[in-house]
Design a protein around this motif. Structure first.
Motif, short mmCIF file in Angstrom:
data_model
loop_
_atom_site.label_atom_id
_atom_site.label_comp_id
_atom_site.label_asym_id
_atom_site.label_seq_id
_atom_site.Cartn_x
_atom_site.Cartn_y
_atom_site.Cartn_z
N LEU A 118 0.79 -1.24 -0.17
CA LEU A 118 -0.09 0.05 -0.09
C LEU A 118 0.74 1.18 0.07
O LEU A 118 0.47 2.36 -0.62
N SER A 119 2.05 1.41 0.84
CA SER A 119 3.02 2.54 0.88
C SER A 119 4.11 2.27 1.38
O SER A 119 4.35 1.37 2.34
N ILE A 120 5.18 2.71 0.84
CA ILE A 120 6.22 2.71 1.30
C ILE A 120 6.38 3.80 2.41
O ILE A 120 6.31 5.07 1.90
N ILE A 121 6.64 3.75 3.77
CA ILE A 121 6.33 4.47 4.82
C ILE A 121 7.78 5.50 4.91
O ILE A 121 8.07 6.54 5.30
N TYR A 122 8.98 4.57 5.14
CA TYR A 122 10.48 5.27 5.39
C TYR A 122 11.15 4.57 4.96
O TYR A 122 11.23 3.31 4.38
N ALA A 270 -2.51 7.10 5.76
CA ALA A 270 -1.07 6.77 6.33
C ALA A 270 -0.08 7.81 6.01
O ALA A 270 0.78 8.49 6.71
N VAL A 271 -0.05 8.19 4.55
CA VAL A 271 1.08 9.14 4.06
C VAL A 271 0.48 10.45 4.74
O VAL A 271 1.79 11.21 4.82
N ALA A 272 -0.60 10.92 4.96
CA ALA A 272 -0.75 12.11 5.62
C ALA A 272 -0.19 12.29 6.91
O ALA A 272 0.32 13.14 7.26
N GLN A 273 -0.12 11.17 7.60
CA GLN A 273 0.55 11.41 8.87
C GLN A 273 2.02 11.51 9.11
O GLN A 273 2.62 12.10 9.83
N LEU A 274 2.61 11.38 7.86
CA LEU A 274 4.11 11.40 7.62
C LEU A 274 4.39 12.84 7.65
O LEU A 274 5.42 13.45 8.04
N GLN A 275 3.48 13.93 7.37
CA GLN A 275 3.66 15.41 7.66
C GLN A 275 3.33 16.13 9.02
O GLN A 275 3.71 16.94 9.12
N GLU A 276 3.01 14.96 10.05
CA GLU A 276 2.90 15.35 11.41
C GLU A 276 4.34 15.48 12.03
O GLU A 276 5.13 14.80 11.76
N SER A 277 4.33 16.66 12.68
CA SER A 277 5.85 17.05 13.24
C SER A 277 6.43 16.01 14.25
O SER A 277 7.57 15.40 14.33
N SER A 278 5.59 15.46 14.88
CA SER A 278 5.75 14.44 16.03
C SER A 278 6.16 13.07 15.05
O SER A 278 7.25 12.35 15.73
N ILE A 279 5.60 12.69 14.25
CA ILE A 279 6.03 11.61 13.38
C ILE A 279 7.48 11.74 12.84
O ILE A 279 8.47 11.14 12.85
N LYS A 280 7.73 13.06 12.35
CA LYS A 280 8.92 13.31 11.45
C LYS A 280 9.97 13.39 12.80
O LYS A 280 11.14 12.66 12.36
N GLU A 281 9.70 13.89 13.99
CA GLU A 281 10.55 13.84 15.09
C GLU A 281 11.07 12.47 15.29
O GLU A 281 12.31 12.18 15.61
N ARG A 282 10.11 11.48 15.64
CA ARG A 282 10.43 10.27 15.85
C ARG A 282 11.13 9.48 14.79
O ARG A 282 12.10 8.74 15.29
N PHE A 283 10.84 9.72 13.64
CA PHE A 283 11.50 9.13 12.62
C PHE A 283 13.11 9.57 12.33
O PHE A 283 13.99 8.63 12.18
N ALA A 284 13.14 10.97 12.66
CA ALA A 284 14.41 11.35 12.56
C ALA A 284 15.47 10.80 13.76
O ALA A 284 16.61 10.38 13.55
N ALA A 285 14.77 10.42 15.10
CA ALA A 285 15.34 9.80 16.08
C ALA A 285 15.86 8.35 15.75
O ALA A 285 16.86 7.74 16.08
N LEU A 286 15.12 7.76 14.67
CA LEU A 286 15.34 6.46 14.39
C LEU A 286 16.55 6.40 13.03
O LEU A 286 16.67 5.35 12.67
#
Length: 321
Positions: A118-122, A270-286
């Motif tokens: 359905l989507s590549i998330i990260y 799902a893709v819309a959530q990737l624009q959320e700042s909290s998601i971006k911050e957690r992904f950056a930490a990963l």
């Protein structure tokens, strides 16, 4: 198109998905949605799935729960997804192992035919690391060393892309390297630091702390472009092996036969959530870069990944298990 470029073009697939999602008339979801993660808790796939579940619960006005179903390098959990009803209430969140397993193992499902991607998330790049006193200070140095000592240079691996990226490197260099398998990065790093194994192609979040502390030396990254976290570190591709790219990634999958309106809605939301700042911050930490893609793009990407790793396995003469 590489995952890095897709991340930069996130807005385009999101707009396309929003249009198709708006056209969907199917009342989805009408009950709890289960996301099966075929790996142990705490890994990047598990964390990403739980982040999305938390964000999608209020969007869908239904509970979105994560279930870890481990075994056989992810095959057990993926098989449960393949055998579920294609109604969108059972999804999966898989890593690059989803494509690698098809090349390495005989699976109870067809990776391309039995799933809707359905989507590549990260995407999470790999970094080529050695001990600080290892006699190579660049990818070019490592290439020369491997060529001068075919079969003598050892690499630590933990399976999946971490293993096959090193095999792909050896194949492009044209000289063999010797695989030393470990159960995980934490088991391999002491031997790498202590020069009991020579080199490792490991994920960015697993090694960046050791690199920054001076315990490991980074020679290059397998990403398509230089990493913001290590901007002075060249890519393997720009270091003399053009086209070389390897990464771990996370994707949402569903059973084959999922109706297009439901597939597009899940991907859109799902893709819309990737624009959320909290998601971006957690992904950056990963150490992860948000991607986001349409089902069509995601399916094509997984197909290309499977073909790439199959070529590596064949060239390295790794017997399918």
């Amino acid at each position: 198109m590489t995952l890095t470029r897709r991340a930069a073009l996130l807005a385009a697939p999101l707009a396309a998905l929003s249009l198709s999602g708006a056209q969907a008339q199917a009342p989805f979801p009408s009950s709890t949605v289960r996301i099966i993660v075929p790996y142990t808790p705490g890994g990047a796939s598990d964390i990403a799935a739980r982040l999305l579940a938390e964000k999608l619960t209020p969007v869908w006005k239904q509970s979105v729960v994560v279930e870890n179903r481990t075994g056989a390098n992810g095959i057990v959990g993926s098989d449960a997804v393949a055998k579920a009803a294609p109604d969108g209430t059972t999804l999966g969140f898989v890593s690059v192992n989803h494509a690698v397993n098809a090349a390495l193992y005989t699976t109870p499902f067809d990776t391309l035919k039995d799933f809707s991607v359905l989507s590549i998330i990260y995407s999470v790049p790999l970094v080529v690391v050695t001990a600080p006193d290892f006699p190579a200070n660049s990818i070019q140095d490592l290439v020369k060393l491997v060529k001068s000592k075919p079969g003598e240079i050892t690499f630590a691996s933990t399976g999946g892309a971490v293993h096959l990226a090193a095999e792909m490197f050896a194949g492009q260099v044209g000289a063999a390297m010797t695989n030393v398998p470990y159960r995980g990065s934490t088991a391999a790093h002491p031997d790498l630091i202590g020069r009991r194994v020579d080199v490792m192609f490991d994920t960015l979040p697993a090694v960046v702390g050791h690199v920054q502390a001076g315990k490991l030396k980074a020679l290059g990254t397998t990403a398509a472009q230089r990493l913001p976290m290590l901007p002075d570190l060249p890519t393997v591709a720009e270091s003399g092996l053009p086209g070389f790219e390897a990464a771990t990634w996370g994707a949402i999958i569903a059973p084959a036969g999922l109706p297009a309106p439901i597939a597009n809605k899940i991907a859109t939301d799902a893709v819309a959530q990737l624009q959320e700042s909290s998601i971006k911050e957690r992904f950056a930490a990963l150490g992860a870069t948000p991607v986001g893609s349409t089902p069509e793009q995601a399916q094509a990407f997984v197909r290309a990944e499977l073909e790439k790793w199959q070529k590596v396995v064949t060239a390295a003469k790794i017997e399918k298990q």
